[in-house]
Design an enzyme around this catalytic site. Structure first.
Site, PDB file in Angstrom:
ATOM      1  N   GLU A 182       5.722  -2.011 -13.084  1.00  0.00           N
ATOM      2  CA  GLU A 182       7.138  -2.318 -13.286  1.00  0.00           C
ATOM      3  C   GLU A 182       7.967  -1.062 -13.547  1.00  0.00           C
ATOM      4  O   GLU A 182       8.895  -1.049 -14.354  1.00  0.00           O
ATOM      5  CB  GLU A 182       7.315  -3.336 -14.415  1.00  0.00           C
ATOM      6  CG  GLU A 182       6.650  -4.663 -14.077  1.00  0.00           C
ATOM      7  CD  GLU A 182       7.006  -5.761 -15.034  1.00  0.00           C
ATOM      8  OE1 GLU A 182       8.197  -5.884 -15.369  1.00  0.00           O
ATOM      9  OE2 GLU A 182       6.099  -6.498 -15.440  1.00  0.00           O
ATOM     10  N   PRO A 202       0.799  -1.222   0.000  1.00  0.00           N
ATOM     11  CA  PRO A 202       0.000   0.000   0.000  1.00  0.00           C
ATOM     12  C   PRO A 202       0.834   1.275   0.000  1.00  0.00           C
ATOM     13  O   PRO A 202       0.441   2.278  -0.598  1.00  0.00           O
ATOM     14  CB  PRO A 202      -0.828  -0.129   1.296  1.00  0.00           C
ATOM     15  CG  PRO A 202      -0.962  -1.603   1.496  1.00  0.00           C
ATOM     16  CD  PRO A 202       0.328  -2.186   1.021  1.00  0.00           C
TER      17      PRO A 202
END
Length: 425
Positions: free
Chosen positions: A405, A147
């Site tokens: 990514e 998170p």
């Protein structure tokens, strides 16, 4: 003329014949095979699975049965000294549909982590378990983000503590945005062993749901795009795994941490190493989506009539398509270059990216994908904004390529630091 003749003879030697943009026979065969599967199986099912927002197990099973999903096909593409087989495969699959494409490719991150950081014994044991069999395929998950830890991998809070009495690692924390999280058996989890060392204190662990207690799927993420791909939180609550499930082994980890604590440079950040190897692949995924949008918009513009003529006869539309095609081909060349550099180890050379070419490929292709898919919507006008036509889905699917990514901003930072030699903050 004598000089010209001598030069011509000299440059007929093999060392002058190394640059080529032509695909070899094996690469063409793979491209055509995957394209056929995309045309006949993936593309017709894309809208349905996007609407259902469910993992497309029937299509994964069909791909496994014909050899397009599994360890053997993955290794065949990876063991290519040109580096081109993987981006060829991904562009064609994602041309079919990005959500289904991610369902077929999501296992690759976990596989890359195991292959890049595991011992030979771990590779032999766990890679087959990531894919299952042709008749009963399975998937694997790579769990890095949290998170409060996306681009900032140093902020990972999931902990791994070693219990000497039982030779087990105890993991606690929450992972977010995990592709295949919870529906996979094999989970590769990034955790901090020494929080004081930031990202240099991380390690990677294999956590199989079929064996480990204390690992569970959290909330499933409802996404803007790639909705056929499963994304969920993964919770770890006093989750115990054997000491042997630490990728690379404890001796190697202890040696690396000792170097860091002594102030010495130590390579091997567990999360970033995996991402760096996969960035050109994300560029290829973005290419597939962008090409799908370009192809559809081009065909539409050649058929659609307004004011008594085909809309492609208007410069406003023709120039959009010209720019889309230019962006598409420029991005592919960057992906091909990065893939070529990445394949260096299989050519007996050291893989190096002196100007962050992998990040360049991912950055350019992903940003181009968003622009190209948006322009496709504009070319279709009101039709492009409806779900009756696929370009709105292509646009939704393209956006994630600029985020996961490594965001586009992170790619620019990596490139800037690499070309300047300065740690740009």
């Amino acid at each position: 003329m004598t000089i010209a003749g001598e030069l011509a003879q000299e440059r007929m030697k093999p060392e002058w014949q190394t640059f080529s943009l032509e695909l070899n026979e094996e690469q063409v065969t793979l491209r055509d095979w995957v394209r056929e599967f995309s045309v006949n199986t993936i593309r017709p099912a894309g809208a349905e699975w996007d609407e259902r927002e469910e993992f497309p197990w029937p299509i994964v099973k069909e791909a496994a049965e014909i050899g397009l999903y599994g360890l053997e096909s993955t290794m065949s593409m990876f063991l290519d000294p040109t580096g081109q087989l993987t981006p060829i495969f991904l562009e064609e699959i994602f041309w079919g549909d990005a959500g289904i494409g991610m369902a077929l490719q999501g296992t690759g991150l976990a596989v890359s982590a195991i292959f890049g950081q595991g011992t030979q014994e771990q590779i032999a044991e766990w890679l087959p378990r990531c894919y299952g069999t042709a008749s009963e395929p399975v998937v694997a998950a790579f769990c890095s983000s949290e998170p409060n830890a996306g681009s900032d991998v140093s902020n990972v809070r999931t902990t791994a503590k070693y219990d000497e009495a039982t030779d087990e690692w105890v993991l606690n924390g929450q992972k977010s945005w995990a592709t295949n999280g919870g529906i996979a058996d094999v989970h590769v989890v990034i955790a901090t062993v020494d929080p004081s060392l930031g990202s240099r204190g991380h390690a990677a662990f294999i956590v199989p749901m079929s064996e480990a207690k204390g690992i569970s799927q959290g909330a499933k993420v409802k996404k803007h795009g790639i909705r056929a791909s499963h994304t969920a939180d993964v919770n770890l609550d006093d989750c115990r795994v054997p000491g042997a499930y630490l990728l690379g082994g404890k001796d190697k980890l202890d040696a690396r941490l000792a170097k860091v604590r002594e102030g010495k440079r130590a390579h091997g950040n567990a999360s970033m190493a995996t991402f760096e190897a996969s960035r050109p692949a994300v560029g290829a995924m973005a290419l597939g989506v962008a090409r799908a949008a370009y192809d559809y918009a081009l065909d539409y513009a050649k058929e659609r009539e307004q004011f008594g003529r085909k809309i492609i006869e208007n410069q406003a539309i023709a120039f959009k398509l010209a720019n889309m095609k230019t962006e598409l081909d420029a991005s592919r060349l960057l992906v091909q270059r990065a893939a070529w550099l990445g394949g260096a180890t299989l050519r007996g050379q050291k893989a190096e990216f002196p100007n962050a070419e992998g990040s360049m490929a991912k950055y350019k292709a992903s940003e181009a994908g968003v622009r190209i898919t948006e322009e496709a919507i504009q070319i279709l006008g009101g039709n492009g904004y409806t779900r009756e036509y696929p370009v709105e889905r292509f646009h939704r699917d393209s956006k994630i390529m600029t985020i996961f990514e490594g965001t586009s901003e992170i790619q620019q930072l990596v490139i800037a630091r690499t070309i300047s030699g300065i740690r740009v903050p």
